[in-house]
Design an enzyme around this catalytic site. Structure first.
Site, PDB file in Angstrom:
ATOM      1  N   HIS A  10       1.300  -6.960  -1.909  1.00  0.00           N
ATOM      2  CA  HIS A  10       0.915  -6.365  -0.629  1.00  0.00           C
ATOM      3  C   HIS A  10       0.502  -7.450   0.357  1.00  0.00           C
ATOM      4  O   HIS A  10       0.283  -8.597  -0.026  1.00  0.00           O
ATOM      5  CB  HIS A  10      -0.311  -5.457  -0.811  1.00  0.00           C
ATOM      6  CG  HIS A  10      -0.132  -4.363  -1.788  1.00  0.00           C
ATOM      7  ND1 HIS A  10       0.194  -3.083  -1.422  1.00  0.00           N
ATOM      8  CD2 HIS A  10      -0.242  -4.344  -3.145  1.00  0.00           C
ATOM      9  CE1 HIS A  10       0.280  -2.321  -2.495  1.00  0.00           C
ATOM     10  NE2 HIS A  10       0.024  -3.070  -3.558  1.00  0.00           N
ATOM     11  N   TYR A  39      -7.127  -3.427  -4.385  1.00  0.00           N
ATOM     12  CA  TYR A  39      -6.351  -4.521  -4.980  1.00  0.00           C
ATOM     13  C   TYR A  39      -7.124  -5.206  -6.097  1.00  0.00           C
ATOM     14  O   TYR A  39      -8.349  -5.263  -6.076  1.00  0.00           O
ATOM     15  CB  TYR A  39      -6.028  -5.584  -3.922  1.00  0.00           C
ATOM     16  CG  TYR A  39      -5.459  -5.037  -2.647  1.00  0.00           C
ATOM     17  CD1 TYR A  39      -4.232  -4.367  -2.628  1.00  0.00           C
ATOM     18  CD2 TYR A  39      -6.138  -5.186  -1.444  1.00  0.00           C
ATOM     19  CE1 TYR A  39      -3.714  -3.862  -1.451  1.00  0.00           C
ATOM     20  CE2 TYR A  39      -5.618  -4.690  -0.261  1.00  0.00           C
ATOM     21  CZ  TYR A  39      -4.413  -4.030  -0.262  1.00  0.00           C
ATOM     22  OH  TYR A  39      -3.905  -3.530   0.902  1.00  0.00           O
ATOM     23  N   HIS A 115       5.238  -3.608  -2.016  1.00  0.00           N
ATOM     24  CA  HIS A 115       4.775  -2.257  -1.676  1.00  0.00           C
ATOM     25  C   HIS A 115       5.876  -1.479  -0.951  1.00  0.00           C
ATOM     26  O   HIS A 115       6.036  -0.272  -1.145  1.00  0.00           O
ATOM     27  CB  HIS A 115       3.511  -2.378  -0.824  1.00  0.00           C
ATOM     28  CG  HIS A 115       2.833  -1.080  -0.572  1.00  0.00           C
ATOM     29  ND1 HIS A 115       1.973  -0.916   0.473  1.00  0.00           N
ATOM     30  CD2 HIS A 115       2.857   0.117  -1.200  1.00  0.00           C
ATOM     31  CE1 HIS A 115       1.497   0.321   0.479  1.00  0.00           C
ATOM     32  NE2 HIS A 115       2.025   0.967  -0.535  1.00  0.00           N
ATOM     33  N   LYS A 121       6.799   1.332   4.358  1.00  0.00           N
ATOM     34  CA  LYS A 121       5.913   0.366   5.009  1.00  0.00           C
ATOM     35  C   LYS A 121       6.615  -0.983   5.042  1.00  0.00           C
ATOM     36  O   LYS A 121       7.499  -1.250   4.225  1.00  0.00           O
ATOM     37  CB  LYS A 121       4.608   0.225   4.234  1.00  0.00           C
ATOM     38  CG  LYS A 121       3.816   1.514   4.134  1.00  0.00           C
ATOM     39  CD  LYS A 121       2.550   1.305   3.325  1.00  0.00           C
ATOM     40  CE  LYS A 121       1.758   2.589   3.243  1.00  0.00           C
ATOM     41  NZ  LYS A 121       0.902   2.833   4.361  1.00  0.00           N
ATOM     42  N   CYS A 123       4.898  -3.733   4.477  1.00  0.00           N
ATOM     43  CA  CYS A 123       4.106  -4.478   3.502  1.00  0.00           C
ATOM     44  C   CYS A 123       4.913  -4.777   2.249  1.00  0.00           C
ATOM     45  O   CYS A 123       5.499  -3.857   1.693  1.00  0.00           O
ATOM     46  CB  CYS A 123       2.866  -3.647   3.158  1.00  0.00           C
ATOM     47  SG  CYS A 123       1.858  -4.248   1.810  1.00  0.00           S
TER      48      CYS A 123
END
Length: 137
Positions: A10, A39, A115, A121, A123
């Site tokens: 990420h 995380y 991710h 996304k 990310c």
């Protein structure tokens, strides 16, 4: 110990020079009602690796994948105008590679993803599968 089968990478979706620490991420995640930072590891721009949620606990970083994964985030992911960008510093790149290699060996992991492979996304703002190929992971 839980069974860990994959690593998910990420970014923190922060602009360059933003102050973003494990503590600030933890406070933000608490504000969302989470019990801890989502995380397991956070990599700062200087390449230092910081522990987040204990690896023994499932993360809160990728819906449907938390039970069996380790979540790693690098600080960054947005350019100065707030657009998604691969802002990893050379030190973050080295630290990420070393951390992933260490975790792969420690947990016998062969599955590494971004991710964005599981959610709509940007990310982590780079192609994790291409990165894996380039680094023989």
């Amino acid at each position: 110990m839980r069974t860990i089968t994959e690593i998910i990478i990420h970014c923190t979706a922060t602009r360059p020079n933003a102050i973003c620490t494990v503590g600030s991420i933890r406070r933000y995640h608490h504000s969302l009602g989470w019990r801890d930072i989502g995380y397991h590891y956070v990599i700062y721009p200087d390449g230092s690796v910081h522990a987040g949620r204990p690896v023994e606990q499932p993360g809160a970083h990728t819906e449907g994948h938390n039970a069996h994964s380790i979540g790693i985030a690098y600080v960054g992911g947005l350019d100065a105008d707030g657009r998604p960008a691969d802002t990893r510093t050379p030190l973050q790149r080295l630290a990420l590679l070393q951390l992933v290699q260490d975790l792969m060996e420690e947990h016998n992991i062969t599955s590494i993803h971004g991710h964005n492979e599981y959610a709509a996304k940007a990310c982590p703002c780079f192609d994790v599968q291409q990165w894996c190929k380039e680094n023989n992971l």
